[in-house]
Design a protein around this motif. Structure first.
Motif, mmCIF file in Angstrom:
data_model
loop_
_atom_site.group_PDB
_atom_site.id
_atom_site.type_symbol
_atom_site.label_atom_id
_atom_site.label_comp_id
_atom_site.label_asym_id
_atom_site.label_seq_id
_atom_site.Cartn_x
_atom_site.Cartn_y
_atom_site.Cartn_z
ATOM 1 N N UNK A 243 36.868 60.702 75.140
ATOM 2 C CA UNK A 243 36.594 60.134 73.724
ATOM 3 C C UNK A 243 37.522 58.894 73.555
ATOM 4 N N UNK A 244 37.585 58.583 72.276
ATOM 5 C CA UNK A 244 37.550 57.108 71.782
ATOM 6 C C UNK A 244 39.273 56.615 71.969
ATOM 7 N N UNK A 245 40.095 57.664 72.207
ATOM 8 C CA UNK A 245 41.623 57.507 72.468
ATOM 9 C C UNK A 245 41.800 57.256 73.962
ATOM 10 N N UNK A 246 40.675 57.313 74.752
ATOM 11 C CA UNK A 246 40.726 57.112 76.111
ATOM 12 C C UNK A 246 39.667 56.108 76.788
ATOM 13 N N UNK A 247 39.544 54.958 75.936
ATOM 14 C CA UNK A 247 38.495 54.202 76.449
ATOM 15 C C UNK A 247 39.218 53.349 77.358
ATOM 16 N N UNK B 215 41.883 46.474 78.750
ATOM 17 C CA UNK B 215 42.293 45.408 79.921
ATOM 18 C C UNK B 215 43.499 45.912 80.504
ATOM 19 N N UNK B 216 43.981 45.024 81.606
ATOM 20 C CA UNK B 216 45.336 45.585 82.285
ATOM 21 C C UNK B 216 46.532 45.603 81.235
ATOM 22 N N UNK B 217 46.361 44.797 80.297
ATOM 23 C CA UNK B 217 47.619 44.911 79.439
ATOM 24 C C UNK B 217 47.310 45.872 78.258
ATOM 25 N N UNK B 218 46.368 46.697 78.111
ATOM 26 C CA UNK B 218 45.879 47.763 77.246
ATOM 27 C C UNK B 218 45.091 47.264 76.187
ATOM 28 N N UNK C 274 45.103 54.793 76.579
ATOM 29 C CA UNK C 274 46.225 55.923 75.956
ATOM 30 C C UNK C 274 47.371 55.758 77.360
ATOM 31 N N UNK C 275 47.129 54.652 78.094
ATOM 32 C CA UNK C 275 48.670 54.546 78.799
ATOM 33 C C UNK C 275 49.504 53.508 78.022
ATOM 34 N N UNK C 276 48.997 53.043 76.963
ATOM 35 C CA UNK C 276 49.745 52.005 76.272
ATOM 36 C C UNK C 276 50.346 52.354 74.759
ATOM 37 N N UNK C 277 51.359 51.824 74.275
ATOM 38 C CA UNK C 277 51.451 52.528 72.912
ATOM 39 C C UNK C 277 50.257 52.535 71.867
ATOM 40 N N UNK C 278 50.433 53.360 70.950
ATOM 41 C CA UNK C 278 49.448 53.675 70.072
ATOM 42 C C UNK C 278 49.146 52.704 69.283
ATOM 43 N N UNK C 279 50.313 52.026 68.658
ATOM 44 C CA UNK C 279 50.173 51.143 67.575
ATOM 45 C C UNK C 279 49.903 49.640 67.959
ATOM 46 N N UNK C 280 48.994 49.036 67.548
ATOM 47 C CA UNK C 280 49.084 47.567 68.132
ATOM 48 C C UNK C 280 49.364 46.511 66.921
ATOM 49 N N UNK C 281 49.770 47.006 65.818
ATOM 50 C CA UNK C 281 50.201 46.171 64.608
ATOM 51 C C UNK C 281 51.529 45.397 65.006
#
Length: 387
Positions: free
Chosen positions: A76-80, A83-86, A111-118
């Protein structure tokens, strides 16, 4: 050898995928999605994610000659893949001229990184700001430059549409995944700062388009774009100017939008030049407006020079679109046509940028926005220096 499908030249593309991610996802199923399968994220299984340092191959058959774009997901789109930094990036591109073998690499999973990128500078101005002419409540975000609360400085303001897609992957949606514009990061990194006010679009796609069209079309005979702009000018902007330290004059007030939001922004420049000194029109959906833009340029009176906005118009050289009648148009041809009409009508403050490889989507607007922003800040600096 070339193969032919429905009179189209097609080839096989063999992709070798190298795993450079050491997370717990090794052994899970993963998929490939792209322009060859209408971007369905769980349609074509590659297999199990190999061990770190190992690789796996997949062959995509019957790929049309030309540009191939693809991504990897775990369903799914949440598990794209990221990069190594998410960070999410645009699609991987391959120019197919014959049977092709390419290498790709997986460095991480989103999905191994925080959901929000703001960035910390982004907050919700109002979760349900009332637009009285539209008679709707919409979420509005505001970006306040770093240090805003510790100074008395006032700032220029950009008003933007499609607020879900500008700052945060957690709220953005798209045909090829939740890419955002990174507007906050662009201004974080810029020398000169501005406030950004971003209005959420309607969740229903038809309602969104109806609110972004200004003049009637076959699909939208009763558009609400003029009402939307009226609420922006008469309600939202006065609220922002009252509650935040803004430079409220037209020279320091801009609007920016893309696609049908770009079309709406173009009309804002025509209808409200006394409010918006600059409009950034990105990939405007002129082909959907059924000739209305052409008529509007001719019919709407041109203000005196002091009230003519600067139009910054961006388009991609690969933005070929199909009109409702089935005919094909090229974005840069539409832009060239209306630019000539603008000059002929006396609107000579037009900056046109065509990115030869640009296509229609957030990845390209993410790249285009910093160039517009830098151009706008330079315009402000030049005018302030001359005054």
């Amino acid at each position: 050898m070339a193969k032919w499908a429905m009179a189209q030249e097609v080839y096989d593309v063999c992709i070798t995928i190298h795993n450079r991610d050491q997370s717990a996802h090794i052994g899970e199923d993963f998929f490939i999605t792209g322009s060859f399968n209408s971007w369905k994220p769980a349609d074509i299984l590659i297999g199990a994610i190999p061990k770190y340092g190992d690789s796996i191959e997949i062959t995509i058959p019957s790929v049309p000659k030309g540009l191939l774009e693809y991504k990897f997901t775990r369903g799914n789109w949440e598990t794209l893949a990221s990069t190594a930094k998410g960070n999410l990036e645009g699609p991987i591109k391959v120019i197919v001229q014959g049977d092709t073998a390419v290498n790709a690499q997986i460095d991480g999973w989103r999905d191994d990184f925080p959901i929000s990128t703001a960035s910390p500078q982004v907050c919700v101005l109002d979760s349900a700001f009332y637009f009285p002419t539209l008679d709707v409540h919409r979420r509005v975000w505001i970006y306040l430059p770093e240090g805003y609360n510790d100074s008395l400085q006032s700032y220029p303001v950009i008003y933007m549409h499609d607020g879900q897609d500008l700052f945060d992957e957690a709220t953005s949606k798209g045909r090829i995944g939740p890419l955002e514009w990174r507007v906050d990061e662009a201004i974080d990194e810029a020398e000169h700062k501005a406030i950004v006010v971003a209005v959420a679009h309607a969740e229903d796609i038809q309602q969104r388009q109806n609110e972004y069209f200004v003049r009637p079309t076959t699909s939208f005979p009763k558009p609400l774009g003029e009402a939307y702009l009226s609420d922006m000018v008469k309600v939202l902007k006065p609220f922002v100017d009252q509650h935040y330290r803004t430079k409220a004059d037209r020279e320091h007030t801009a609007m920016a939008g893309s696609s049908v939001g770009g079309l709406l922004t173009f009309y804002a420049g025509l209808l409200h030049p006394e409010v918006f000194g600059v409009v950034s029109v990105m990939s405007p959906s002129i082909w959907l407006d059924e000739g209305n833009v052409d008529q509007a340029i001719k019919q709407i009176p041109v203000r005196k020079d002091a009230a003519k906005p600067d139009f910054y118009i961006y388009g991609g050289g690969n933005e070929n679109r199909i009109k409702p009648d089935g005919s094909r148009v090229r974005m840069h041809d539409d832009i060239e046509r209306i630019t000539k009409m603008m000059y002929d009508s006396g609107r000579n403050k037009v900056q046109v940028v065509i990115e030869p490889d640009g296509r229609h989507g957030a990845w390209y607007w993410q790249k285009a926005f910093p160039h517009f922003y830098s151009w706008w800040m330079s315009r402000i600096s030049d005018k302030e220096a001359a005054s």
